[in-house]
Design a protein around this motif. Sequence first.
Motif, short mmCIF file in Angstrom:
data_model
loop_
_atom_site.label_atom_id
_atom_site.label_comp_id
_atom_site.label_asym_id
_atom_site.label_seq_id
_atom_site.Cartn_x
_atom_site.Cartn_y
_atom_site.Cartn_z
N ASP A 241 7.65 15.70 -4.10
CA ASP A 241 8.30 15.78 -2.79
C ASP A 241 7.71 14.76 -1.81
O ASP A 241 8.44 14.08 -1.08
CB ASP A 241 8.20 17.19 -2.21
CG ASP A 241 9.05 18.19 -2.98
OD1 ASP A 241 9.99 17.75 -3.66
OD2 ASP A 241 8.77 19.40 -2.89
N ASP A 242 6.39 14.66 -1.81
CA ASP A 242 5.73 13.70 -0.92
C ASP A 242 6.06 12.26 -1.35
O ASP A 242 6.23 11.38 -0.50
CB ASP A 242 4.21 13.91 -0.92
CG ASP A 242 3.81 15.22 -0.26
OD1 ASP A 242 4.55 15.65 0.65
OD2 ASP A 242 2.80 15.81 -0.66
N ALA A 243 6.13 12.04 -2.66
CA ALA A 243 6.49 10.70 -3.16
C ALA A 243 7.90 10.32 -2.72
O ALA A 243 8.15 9.20 -2.28
CB ALA A 243 6.39 10.66 -4.68
N VAL A 244 8.82 11.27 -2.80
CA VAL A 244 10.21 11.03 -2.37
C VAL A 244 10.27 10.68 -0.90
O VAL A 244 10.97 9.73 -0.49
CB VAL A 244 11.09 12.26 -2.68
CG1 VAL A 244 12.43 12.18 -1.94
CG2 VAL A 244 11.33 12.37 -4.19
N LEU A 245 9.53 11.42 -0.07
CA LEU A 245 9.53 11.15 1.38
C LEU A 245 9.00 9.74 1.67
O LEU A 245 9.56 9.02 2.52
CB LEU A 245 8.68 12.20 2.11
CG LEU A 245 9.27 13.61 2.15
CD1 LEU A 245 8.26 14.58 2.76
CD2 LEU A 245 10.57 13.63 2.95
N GLU A 246 7.94 9.33 0.98
CA GLU A 246 7.37 8.00 1.20
C GLU A 246 8.35 6.92 0.75
O GLU A 246 8.54 5.91 1.44
CB GLU A 246 6.05 7.87 0.44
CG GLU A 246 5.32 6.56 0.65
CD GLU A 246 4.76 6.40 2.05
OE1 GLU A 246 5.50 5.87 2.92
OE2 GLU A 246 3.60 6.78 2.27
N LEU A 247 8.99 7.12 -0.40
CA LEU A 247 9.94 6.13 -0.91
C LEU A 247 11.19 6.04 -0.02
O LEU A 247 11.70 4.95 0.23
CB LEU A 247 10.34 6.49 -2.34
CG LEU A 247 9.24 6.34 -3.40
CD1 LEU A 247 9.64 7.01 -4.70
CD2 LEU A 247 8.91 4.86 -3.64
N ALA B 6 0.83 -1.21 0.00
CA ALA B 6 0.00 0.00 0.00
C ALA B 6 0.87 1.26 0.00
O ALA B 6 0.58 2.23 -0.72
CB ALA B 6 -0.93 -0.01 1.21
N ARG B 7 1.95 1.25 0.77
CA ARG B 7 2.83 2.43 0.84
C ARG B 7 3.53 2.66 -0.49
O ARG B 7 3.67 3.81 -0.94
CB ARG B 7 3.85 2.25 1.96
CG ARG B 7 3.26 2.29 3.34
CD ARG B 7 4.26 1.87 4.40
NE ARG B 7 5.38 2.80 4.49
CZ ARG B 7 6.50 2.55 5.18
NH1 ARG B 7 6.64 1.38 5.80
NH2 ARG B 7 7.47 3.45 5.24
N LEU B 8 3.96 1.59 -1.15
CA LEU B 8 4.63 1.74 -2.45
C LEU B 8 3.66 2.27 -3.50
O LEU B 8 4.01 3.18 -4.28
CB LEU B 8 5.20 0.39 -2.88
CG LEU B 8 6.01 0.38 -4.18
CD1 LEU B 8 7.23 1.29 -4.07
CD2 LEU B 8 6.45 -1.03 -4.53
N ALA C 123 12.19 3.47 -8.13
CA ALA C 123 11.34 4.66 -8.31
C ALA C 123 12.05 5.92 -7.82
O ALA C 123 12.01 6.96 -8.47
CB ALA C 123 10.02 4.45 -7.56
N LEU C 124 12.71 5.82 -6.65
CA LEU C 124 13.35 7.00 -6.07
C LEU C 124 14.54 7.46 -6.92
O LEU C 124 14.70 8.65 -7.20
CB LEU C 124 13.81 6.67 -4.65
CG LEU C 124 14.37 7.83 -3.83
CD1 LEU C 124 13.35 8.95 -3.71
CD2 LEU C 124 14.77 7.34 -2.44
N SER C 125 15.37 6.50 -7.36
CA SER C 125 16.51 6.85 -8.20
C SER C 125 16.05 7.48 -9.51
O SER C 125 16.63 8.47 -9.98
CB SER C 125 17.35 5.60 -8.48
OG SER C 125 18.49 5.91 -9.25
N ARG C 126 14.97 6.93 -10.07
CA ARG C 126 14.45 7.48 -11.33
C ARG C 126 13.92 8.90 -11.15
O ARG C 126 14.19 9.79 -11.97
CB ARG C 126 13.34 6.58 -11.88
CG ARG C 126 12.69 7.12 -13.15
CD ARG C 126 11.59 6.21 -13.63
NE ARG C 126 10.70 5.78 -12.57
CZ ARG C 126 9.79 6.56 -11.98
NH1 ARG C 126 9.66 7.82 -12.37
NH2 ARG C 126 9.01 6.09 -11.04
N THR D 117 10.22 -5.14 -2.08
CA THR D 117 9.56 -3.83 -2.02
C THR D 117 10.60 -2.72 -1.92
O THR D 117 10.45 -1.66 -2.53
CB THR D 117 8.60 -3.77 -0.82
OG1 THR D 117 7.61 -4.79 -0.95
CG2 THR D 117 7.89 -2.42 -0.75
N ARG D 118 11.68 -2.96 -1.16
CA ARG D 118 12.73 -1.96 -1.04
C ARG D 118 13.43 -1.73 -2.38
O ARG D 118 13.79 -0.61 -2.73
CB ARG D 118 13.75 -2.37 0.03
CG ARG D 118 13.17 -2.36 1.43
CD ARG D 118 14.19 -2.68 2.50
NE ARG D 118 15.13 -1.59 2.67
CZ ARG D 118 16.44 -1.69 2.54
NH1 ARG D 118 16.98 -2.87 2.23
NH2 ARG D 118 17.22 -0.66 2.73
#
Length: 452
Positions: free
Chosen positions: A143-149, A128-130, A169-172, A162-163
């Motif tokens: 910004d919110d997506a980065v914080l969650e990732l 769900a978090r991903l 996603a974060l690197s991209r 999942t990690r």
Amino acid sequence: MDSRQAELLAQSDREALGRRLRAARQARGLTQGEVAQDVMSVAYLSRIEGGHRRPTAAALEALALKLDASLEALLGQAERREVDEIRLALDYAELSLESGQPEDAEKHLQTALDHPATARMDGLRDRARLLHARALEATHQDDDAVLELEALIDDRAVDGLTRIKAGIALSRIFRETGDLGRAIECGERVMADVEGAGLEACDEAVQLAVTVAAAHFERGDTAHAVRLCRKAITRAESLGSSNARASAYWNASVMQANRGDVTAAVPLAERALALLSEGQDTRNLARLRTEVGRLHLELDPPDLVEARHNLEQAAAEMEWSSATPVDRAWTLLGLARVAFLAGDLPESRDLIALVQTTADGHAPLAESEALTLEGRTYAAEGDAGLAAEAYQRAVLRLSAIGADQSAAQQWFDLADLLDGVGLTEAALDAYRRAAASAGLRARVASTTFARS
């Protein structure tokens, strides 16, 4: 008790059943003696609650009546139904993301995240978090997506797969927004964890490796990027996975193109496209079609027919996939270049305007390239004034980007165009910025004095 419930009772975990009975009794404030009265001995109830005995069907029915609880709840059927409901909500959320409806995805995700059972089940909570991070990115909340990732990557309780997905996603995101240092740092940190956990033999590990390789390449670490990509191709071939092989060939194609060998890049990209077409990853399939279309424009002479075909198909697929505004902006820019090369300058400018509206500040490289192309359309019409204005706006947009190979190429192209409309000082500054973005620095000569 029906036959299905009797079967569940026979197969039930005695300890789990005992815990549910004890929790139901305590929730009603009853002692074991009050529940066991006229039904069974206190010792027998104690052994059931302790997980040492499984009650008979008749005994469980009598206990359910005493505790005012349903047989479904005591047998754990209610929990299974809750889990099924959460999984269904997450499935709907993922489907909404893949079909380009992030707002609908958010609604389904909120249902899952608000459910008390989600917090008790690590796998569902992490998924769900991903998905929530993906929905935030798709609704321009980078910004919110980065914080969650970042929270997912730092949470050691999150499962390895999942990690890895969060790392990709974060690197991209960092790479697409020009922060190459952070794209590499977070990707390599997750890669180290992947190798430590023995998870390198999976599709996602290959995709993470090529994502990091792409960031290295854009920063100018060409040799290291190529080595990473070759290792990823070898691993992908050993896995035999079409997705992993497609990712590896795709990135190898990008690197060949950026090294100037477009002729070698096109077959690699087309190979990746054929492999990716075998799967269900619509977003990446559309992104790759965009890349193939852009490569056809780099051929000598450009293949406008193939380029338009791939770019139009990519644009159509992005309308019903989880493509981001950045993805759409690059596809529209490709179509604008097709129109420019075909001589349809008004259509090219219309598409450039769509690039700016779609990107909305989230794709600085695409936006600056679009403004440069706009200037070229005016220059082609002989309007040096409007061309100069467009080039200067491109300079302002490009100034917000850190040093990397893509920015270096754009600065170099802009320098020549600025010089062509008489902006000599701006052209010299653009040349200097191109050199700086490519990693070149002025060397100051030092004078050595001989000591007498």
